[in-house]
Design a protein around this motif. Structure first.
Motif, PDB file in Angstrom:
ATOM      1  N   SER A  44      -2.126 -22.806  -2.091  1.00 40.23           N
ATOM      2  CA  SER A  44      -0.820 -22.244  -1.743  1.00 40.23           C
ATOM      3  C   SER A  44       0.107 -22.231  -2.956  1.00 40.23           C
ATOM      4  O   SER A  44       0.817 -21.248  -3.191  1.00 40.23           O
ATOM      5  CB  SER A  44      -0.201 -23.062  -0.609  1.00 40.23           C
ATOM      6  OG  SER A  44       1.116 -22.653  -0.368  1.00 40.23           O
ATOM      7  N   VAL A  45       0.090 -23.297  -3.726  1.00 42.95           N
ATOM      8  CA  VAL A  45       0.939 -23.366  -4.932  1.00 42.95           C
ATOM      9  C   VAL A  45       0.516 -22.300  -5.930  1.00 42.95           C
ATOM     10  O   VAL A  45       1.364 -21.602  -6.510  1.00 42.95           O
ATOM     11  CB  VAL A  45       0.861 -24.772  -5.563  1.00 42.95           C
ATOM     12  CG1 VAL A  45       1.506 -24.779  -6.942  1.00 42.95           C
ATOM     13  CG2 VAL A  45       1.532 -25.794  -4.661  1.00 42.95           C
ATOM     14  N   PHE A  46      -0.783 -22.145  -6.150  1.00 35.97           N
ATOM     15  CA  PHE A  46      -1.259 -21.134  -7.097  1.00 35.97           C
ATOM     16  C   PHE A  46      -0.897 -19.721  -6.623  1.00 35.97           C
ATOM     17  O   PHE A  46      -0.533 -18.864  -7.442  1.00 35.97           O
ATOM     18  CB  PHE A  46      -2.759 -21.252  -7.306  1.00 35.97           C
ATOM     19  CG  PHE A  46      -3.160 -22.376  -8.225  1.00 35.97           C
ATOM     20  CD1 PHE A  46      -2.438 -22.659  -9.359  1.00 35.97           C
ATOM     21  CD2 PHE A  46      -4.278 -23.139  -7.937  1.00 35.97           C
ATOM     22  CE1 PHE A  46      -2.798 -23.685 -10.216  1.00 35.97           C
ATOM     23  CE2 PHE A  46      -4.652 -24.180  -8.776  1.00 35.97           C
ATOM     24  CZ  PHE A  46      -3.914 -24.446  -9.913  1.00 35.97           C
ATOM     25  N   ASN A  47      -0.983 -19.467  -5.338  1.00 36.04           N
ATOM     26  CA  ASN A  47      -0.622 -18.155  -4.816  1.00 36.04           C
ATOM     27  C   ASN A  47       0.868 -17.885  -5.014  1.00 36.04           C
ATOM     28  O   ASN A  47       1.266 -16.765  -5.342  1.00 36.04           O
ATOM     29  CB  ASN A  47      -0.990 -18.053  -3.340  1.00 36.04           C
ATOM     30  CG  ASN A  47      -2.467 -17.867  -3.128  1.00 36.04           C
ATOM     31  OD1 ASN A  47      -3.173 -17.389  -4.006  1.00 36.04           O
ATOM     32  ND2 ASN A  47      -2.952 -18.281  -1.970  1.00 36.04           N
ATOM     33  N   THR A  48       1.701 -18.902  -4.799  1.00 35.30           N
ATOM     34  CA  THR A  48       3.139 -18.745  -5.007  1.00 35.30           C
ATOM     35  C   THR A  48       3.447 -18.448  -6.466  1.00 35.30           C
ATOM     36  O   THR A  48       4.254 -17.563  -6.781  1.00 35.30           O
ATOM     37  CB  THR A  48       3.882 -20.031  -4.562  1.00 35.30           C
ATOM     38  OG1 THR A  48       3.551 -20.281  -3.208  1.00 35.30           O
ATOM     39  CG2 THR A  48       5.376 -19.872  -4.713  1.00 35.30           C
ATOM     40  N   VAL A  49       2.815 -19.173  -7.373  1.00 36.26           N
ATOM     41  CA  VAL A  49       3.037 -18.953  -8.805  1.00 36.26           C
ATOM     42  C   VAL A  49       2.556 -17.568  -9.195  1.00 36.26           C
ATOM     43  O   VAL A  49       3.245 -16.851  -9.940  1.00 36.26           O
ATOM     44  CB  VAL A  49       2.328 -20.048  -9.631  1.00 36.26           C
ATOM     45  CG1 VAL A  49       2.336 -19.702 -11.100  1.00 36.26           C
ATOM     46  CG2 VAL A  49       2.981 -21.403  -9.398  1.00 36.26           C
ATOM     47  N   ALA A  50       1.410 -17.142  -8.703  1.00 33.54           N
ATOM     48  CA  ALA A  50       0.888 -15.825  -9.039  1.00 33.54           C
ATOM     49  C   ALA A  50       1.787 -14.718  -8.515  1.00 33.54           C
ATOM     50  O   ALA A  50       1.994 -13.698  -9.168  1.00 33.54           O
ATOM     51  CB  ALA A  50      -0.529 -15.675  -8.465  1.00 33.54           C
ATOM     52  N   THR A  51       2.365 -14.911  -7.352  1.00 29.41           N
ATOM     53  CA  THR A  51       3.258 -13.911  -6.781  1.00 29.41           C
ATOM     54  C   THR A  51       4.545 -13.789  -7.607  1.00 29.41           C
ATOM     55  O   THR A  51       5.028 -12.679  -7.841  1.00 29.41           O
ATOM     56  CB  THR A  51       3.623 -14.292  -5.336  1.00 29.41           C
ATOM     57  OG1 THR A  51       2.412 -14.418  -4.585  1.00 29.41           O
ATOM     58  CG2 THR A  51       4.513 -13.257  -4.692  1.00 29.41           C
TER      59      THR A  51
END
Length: 53
Positions: A44-51
């Motif tokens: 979830s953290v990686f997806n937020t950063v990528a977004t």
């Protein structure tokens, strides 16, 4: 024969091994659950950063 059965009833080596096996299985289940939770949160953290990039 009766003395042999009494000796087998007093022998607790197998019970100790089973207890250690159950403890190891419990620790393994707890570790797997923790790793899955951390993995989900990390994803979830990686997806937020990528977004946000």
């Amino acid at each position: 024969m009766l003395t042999t059965l009494k000796m087998l009833a007093k022998n607790e080596d197998g019970a100790t091994a089973i207890e250690y096996g159950l403890i190891a299985a419990l620790i393994a289940v707890a570790a797997i659950a923790a790793f899955q939770l951390v993995g989900t949160n990390l994803s979830s953290v990686f997806n937020t950063v990528a977004t946000k990039l």
